[in-house]
Design an enzyme around this catalytic site. Structure first.
Site, short mmCIF file in Angstrom:
data_model
loop_
_atom_site.label_atom_id
_atom_site.label_comp_id
_atom_site.label_asym_id
_atom_site.label_seq_id
_atom_site.Cartn_x
_atom_site.Cartn_y
_atom_site.Cartn_z
N GLU A 90 0.83 -1.20 0.00
CA GLU A 90 0.00 0.00 0.00
C GLU A 90 0.86 1.25 0.00
OE1 GLU A 90 -3.95 -1.63 2.31
OE2 GLU A 90 -2.59 -0.35 3.40
N CYS A 105 3.33 8.72 0.91
CA CYS A 105 3.85 7.82 1.94
C CYS A 105 4.07 6.46 1.27
CB CYS A 105 2.84 7.71 3.08
SG CYS A 105 3.34 6.54 4.36
N CYS A 112 6.23 -6.68 7.74
CA CYS A 112 7.36 -6.21 8.54
C CYS A 112 7.64 -7.25 9.62
CB CYS A 112 7.03 -4.86 9.19
SG CYS A 112 8.38 -4.25 10.22
N CYS A 116 6.00 -4.63 16.25
CA CYS A 116 5.53 -3.65 17.24
C CYS A 116 4.09 -4.00 17.62
CB CYS A 116 5.61 -2.24 16.67
SG CYS A 116 7.29 -1.79 16.21
N CYS A 119 0.91 -2.35 15.72
CA CYS A 119 1.00 -2.08 14.28
C CYS A 119 0.32 -3.15 13.43
CB CYS A 119 2.46 -1.95 13.89
SG CYS A 119 2.69 -1.81 12.13
N CYS A 339 -0.64 6.01 10.30
CA CYS A 339 0.52 5.26 10.77
C CYS A 339 0.15 3.97 11.49
CB CYS A 339 1.29 6.16 11.72
SG CYS A 339 2.87 5.51 12.15
S1 SF4 Z 1 5.56 0.03 13.41
FE1 SF4 Z 1 4.93 -1.73 12.18
S2 SF4 Z 1 5.94 -1.44 10.21
FE2 SF4 Z 1 6.98 -0.12 11.70
S3 SF4 Z 1 8.64 -1.39 12.49
FE3 SF4 Z 1 6.92 -1.70 13.89
S4 SF4 Z 1 5.91 -3.54 13.08
FE4 SF4 Z 1 7.25 -2.76 11.47
#
Ligand code: SF4
Length: 347
Positions: A90, A105, A112, A116, A119, A339
């Protein structure tokens, strides 16, 4: 097969020269790619048949396939593209009419791997890094879509590498893309108009500082102490706050640029008055700016936005103690484009 969109202008000219074509032909091909946004050799009008044939036989040209597009009332547009291997990524267009900025963006990885806790992108882990061409083509696709006519106005003015993935975990491909986007014969977007976001990969922050490209650095902080940061951002167990801030201060000293700290305010996670005071103490004296981002709900992860009173109080604590702070305008939240909300499924 090599991809034409992975080559800087001088590299493309050199490769075509080595194949017997004059330098200006490489220049013309580069212009078609970046000044006209053309991805098919057949449409490159002033290129002779022999060169088109050579390009078709020896190179591919990444051309992302748009699978979905949604526009929010504030003008934000979210795109879902399909890659050659069937994966989805995206990207987001964010207009800022008050400052005449047009920002994109951009994603740097499929998924990923950094996990986190707040996220959406990281839910399914890392699939793979994006190639340089896949990073660049997101910019080209957004530029083509917002142009009123043939790749003209409005031009994208700012690029933020804050989409899916950890940009610095894909350092080489990212920096090659940055140089091509920056090239004055390419998209001509200034280094100072680009920002790389990171959760804090210390060795890569050091590499970025040594390059001194003048690119903006935004660090996702989200917690002012190691105990909490370890809990919500596993990367902190590898590079703790002390190591991270040492690298950031080095970046500021080497580049002379102010760094942004992103702080996503999550209800009952990191929004207490005590944590606001700790944040002030942590950042005092550092040439930085804090961007507070009220969390957008991620139902799968039980993440909620704090009530306005809590947000205001956190903001005031920073502001009253001399920390430069802003509250991010929540653009695109109706379409999950804020975000920590990008993911690779079609929704
Ligand atoms: S916020 Fe999401 S995309 Fe960014 S490093 Fe952490 S897990 Fe990965």
């Amino acid at each position: 097969m090599k991809d034409l969109k992975e080559l800087k202008r001088n590299e493309l000219i050199k490769e075509l020269k080595n194949a017997g074509f004059p330098a200006y032909r490489g220049e013309q091909v580069f212009n078609w790619l970046y000044k006209n946004g053309i991805s098919e050799t057949e449409k490159m009008k002033n290129i002779p048949g022999e060169l088109k044939e050579y390009l078709n036989d020896n190179y591919e040209i990444t051309d992302l396939k748009e699978k979905a597009k949604s526009q929010a009332a504030d003008g934000t547009i979210k795109y879902l593209w399909e890659l050659k291997d069937g994966e989805n990524i995206e990207g987001v267009y964010l207009p800022f009419p008050e400052s005449a900025r047009h920002s994109a963006c951009i994603s740097t990885q499929v998924g990923c791997g950094l996990g986190c806790s707040f996220c959406a992108t990281g839910i399914n882990g890392l699939e793979r890094n994006l190639t340089t061409a896949e990073i660049i083509d997101q910019v080209l696709k957004i530029q083509a879509d917002i142009s009123r006519d043939e790749f003209a106005e409005p031009r994208l003015s700012n690029i933020v590498f804050m989409g899916m993935g950890e940009p610095l975990a894909n350092f080489e491909n990212l920096m090659q893309a940055v140089e091509i986007i920056n090239s004055d014969n390419g998209l001509n977007i200034g280094m100072r108009k680009m920002t790389i976001s990171t959760v804090g990969l210390v060795p890569e922050i050091k590499k970025l500082a040594d390059r001194n490209d003048q690119i903006g650095l935004a660090v996702s902080l989200h917690a002012p102490n190691d105990r909490l940061r370890n809990k919500i951002m596993p990367i902190n167990k590898k590079y703790n706050l002390n190591q991270l801030l040492t690298a950031v201060i080095d970046y500021i000293e080497k580049t002379g640029r102010r760094v942004t700290f992103e702080y996503v305010l999550m209800d009952s996670v990191n929004d207490s008055p005590e944590l606001a005071v700790q944040l002030v103490e942590l950042l005092r004296g550092i040439n930085c700016h804090v961007n507070l981002i009220p969390a957008n709900p991620v139902p799968e992860l039980n993440i909620k936005k704090p009530v306005q009173k809590v947000i205001d109080s956190f903001y005031s604590t920073l502001d009253n103690n001399g920390i430069q702070v802003s509250l991010r305008r929540e653009m695109g939240s109706q379409i999950d484009a804020a975000c920590g909300q990008l993911k690779r499924q079609e929704s």
